[in-house]
Design a protein around this motif. Structure first.
Motif, PDB file in Angstrom:
ATOM      1  N   VAL A  28      36.447  32.569  11.440  1.00  0.00           N
ATOM      2  CA  VAL A  28      36.973  31.480  10.615  1.00  0.00           C
ATOM      3  C   VAL A  28      38.310  31.871  10.010  1.00  0.00           C
ATOM      4  O   VAL A  28      39.277  31.094  10.033  1.00  0.00           O
ATOM      5  N   SER A  31      40.957  32.107  12.774  1.00  0.00           N
ATOM      6  CA  SER A  31      41.226  30.787  13.339  1.00  0.00           C
ATOM      7  C   SER A  31      42.013  29.916  12.377  1.00  0.00           C
ATOM      8  O   SER A  31      42.819  29.080  12.804  1.00  0.00           O
ATOM      9  N   ALA A  32      41.800  30.090  11.072  1.00  0.00           N
ATOM     10  CA  ALA A  32      42.583  29.341  10.090  1.00  0.00           C
ATOM     11  C   ALA A  32      44.059  29.668  10.233  1.00  0.00           C
ATOM     12  O   ALA A  32      44.917  28.770  10.181  1.00  0.00           O
ATOM     13  N   SER A  36      47.211  27.057  11.433  1.00  0.00           N
ATOM     14  CA  SER A  36      48.512  26.964  10.780  1.00  0.00           C
ATOM     15  C   SER A  36      49.635  27.270  11.768  1.00  0.00           C
ATOM     16  O   SER A  36      50.683  26.611  11.778  1.00  0.00           O
ATOM     17  N   SER A  79      36.475  27.372  18.184  1.00  0.00           N
ATOM     18  CA  SER A  79      36.379  26.891  16.800  1.00  0.00           C
ATOM     19  C   SER A  79      35.933  25.435  16.724  1.00  0.00           C
ATOM     20  O   SER A  79      35.634  24.945  15.625  1.00  0.00           O
ATOM     21  N   ASN A  81      37.910  22.911  17.523  1.00  0.00           N
ATOM     22  CA  ASN A  81      39.058  22.056  17.207  1.00  0.00           C
ATOM     23  C   ASN A  81      39.566  21.305  18.432  1.00  0.00           C
ATOM     24  O   ASN A  81      40.065  20.187  18.314  1.00  0.00           O
ATOM     25  N   THR A 111      45.853  19.802   7.784  1.00  0.00           N
ATOM     26  CA  THR A 111      46.553  21.009   8.227  1.00  0.00           C
ATOM     27  C   THR A 111      47.305  21.694   7.097  1.00  0.00           C
ATOM     28  O   THR A 111      47.455  22.920   7.093  1.00  0.00           O
ATOM     29  N   TYR A 114      45.301  24.488   5.677  1.00  0.00           N
ATOM     30  CA  TYR A 114      45.382  25.760   6.405  1.00  0.00           C
ATOM     31  C   TYR A 114      46.655  26.509   6.023  1.00  0.00           C
ATOM     32  O   TYR A 114      46.661  27.734   5.921  1.00  0.00           O
ATOM     33  N   VAL A 117      46.059  28.230   2.751  1.00  0.00           N
ATOM     34  CA  VAL A 117      45.210  29.415   2.900  1.00  0.00           C
ATOM     35  C   VAL A 117      46.007  30.606   3.427  1.00  0.00           C
ATOM     36  O   VAL A 117      45.932  31.717   2.887  1.00  0.00           O
ATOM     37  N   THR A 118      46.776  30.378   4.485  1.00  0.00           N
ATOM     38  CA  THR A 118      47.529  31.494   5.068  1.00  0.00           C
ATOM     39  C   THR A 118      48.616  32.000   4.127  1.00  0.00           C
ATOM     40  O   THR A 118      48.961  33.189   4.160  1.00  0.00           O
TER      41      THR A 118
END
Length: 358
Positions: A28, A31-32, A36, A79, A81, A111, A114, A117-118
């Motif tokens: 996860v 993949s996140a 991105s 994932s 997606n 999106t 994501y 998060v990154t």
């Protein structure tokens, strides 16, 4: 304790399930970052409505290297997606997924999340230091992707709810905005919420305030691009001392919980607002107890609180609300700031919308 005794105490099935869960989270997390990356490189946009594509076809459409595109597609298929057809060896981005991953005008676009998060995980070392020394980290010290990602992630929610349901839920506010009101959007960021309101209510005047200079610059450019040269003004200003008085509406969109002096901010709003004015406070839909936050949404909120919201509050003041602040916390703050009326006016699965009146 011997290993034999220890093995009898440990629930091997439970341990194995936990290890499997950990491996799933590794995927996860990586993949996140790849979602991105796919957004940044235009991979999702190229796949949207294009039908089945091979790695070489997607690489050609995006000007990227086929070898890495192949691995990226494998990851995205694993994932869930994108979809893979073994017979043709091609990958497809379903229309429903495209609305969430490739269309930034869609109310389902995620999106930007994501991207947040990154950007946040890049602050891991700095946040570790904050744990050890009790310090914080200002919002503006994060990776630039956080600021753009925040605007891209929150804007669809504002598009879907702000004008159509949140403002109408406030007593008498919509009519004031239609006839001509003065509005302050505090903590405006890139100005998405300010510009949405200005477009919907052309007779009203809007002022966006934020202490992050690059975001204010971005907001000014967005207002110019929207043709709102005279209706909208953006200024660099702290929440507890923004200029002007006589506001009909003062709004805080997903930002009061980040502030180190939320009481000072609300006290200033109480002073700056008209006697019959309104404060619109939009906050995350956190639970009222720890147990009510033990779910996927609470996991996201508490993670953001550790990596961003609470460190900013620590760095900028002495009060830390965080993303899991309760309604009682906001009610208490509003009363201490001088507001006599406080109510939950609306809500969504991700937001609580509070109305404060003097």
């Amino acid at each position: 304790m011997s290993r034999a005794v220890e093995s009898r105490v440990v629930d091997e099935t439970r341990l194995q399930k936990f290890v499997e869960k950990a491996v799933g989270e590794f995927g996860v997390a990586m993949s996140a970052a790849l979602v991105s990356l796919g957004d940044r490189l235009g991979l999702f946009r190229a796949m949207a409505h294009a039908g089945p594509l091979s790695p070489s076809e997607l690489a050609a459409k995006t000007g990227t290297g086929e070898r890495l595109v192949k691995e990226w597609l494998l990851n995205q298929a694993a994932s869930g997606n994108v979809e893979f057809d073994p017979a043709s060896g091609k990958f497809t981005l379903p229309q429903e997924h495209a609305l969430a991953l490739a269309d930034d005008s869609s109310p389902y676009f995620v999106t930007g999340g994501y991207q947040i998060v990154t950007a946040l995980v890049k602050a891991e070392e700095r946040i570790a230091g904050a744990f050890r020394n009790g310090g914080g980290m200002f919002w503006g010290e994060h990776d630039d992707g956080l600021f753009e990602g925040t605007e891209r992630f929150f804007r669809p929610n504002y598009v879907a709810n702000l004008v159509s349901s949140w403002i109408p839920a406030l007593d008498g506010v919509e009519e004031k905005l239609k006839t001509g009101a003065i509005v302050a959007d505090v903590g405006c960021g890139h100005g998405a919420s300010t510009i949405l309101m200005a477009r919907a209510f052309p007779r009203s005047r809007f002022f966006g305030f934020d202490n992050h200079a690059p975001s204010v610059g971005r907001a000014r450019r967005a207002a110019d691009d929207a043709g709102l040269f005279t209706q909208v003004t953006f200024e660099i200003s702290p929440a507890a001392s923004f200029p002007g008085h006589g506001y009909d509406l003062i709004a805080y969109f997903d930002c009061l919980h980040d502030m180190g002096d939320p009481l000072g901010a609300l006290r200033h709003a109480h002073e700056a607002i008209k006697p019959d004015g309104t404060v619109l406070l939009v906050e995350p839909q956190a639970g009222e107890t720890i147990e009510e936050n033990l779910n996927p949404v609470g996991r996201v909120f508490s993670g953001a609180s550790v990596l961003c919201c609470s460190p900013n509050a620590i760095a900028s003041g002495n009060v830390v609300l965080g993303t899991t602040a309760t309604e009682a916390d906001f009610r208490k703050l509003a009363a201490a700031a001088g507001f006599k009326r406080f109510r939950r006016a609306a809500q969504t699965p991700f937001n609580r919308v509070f109305e404060l009146r003097a």
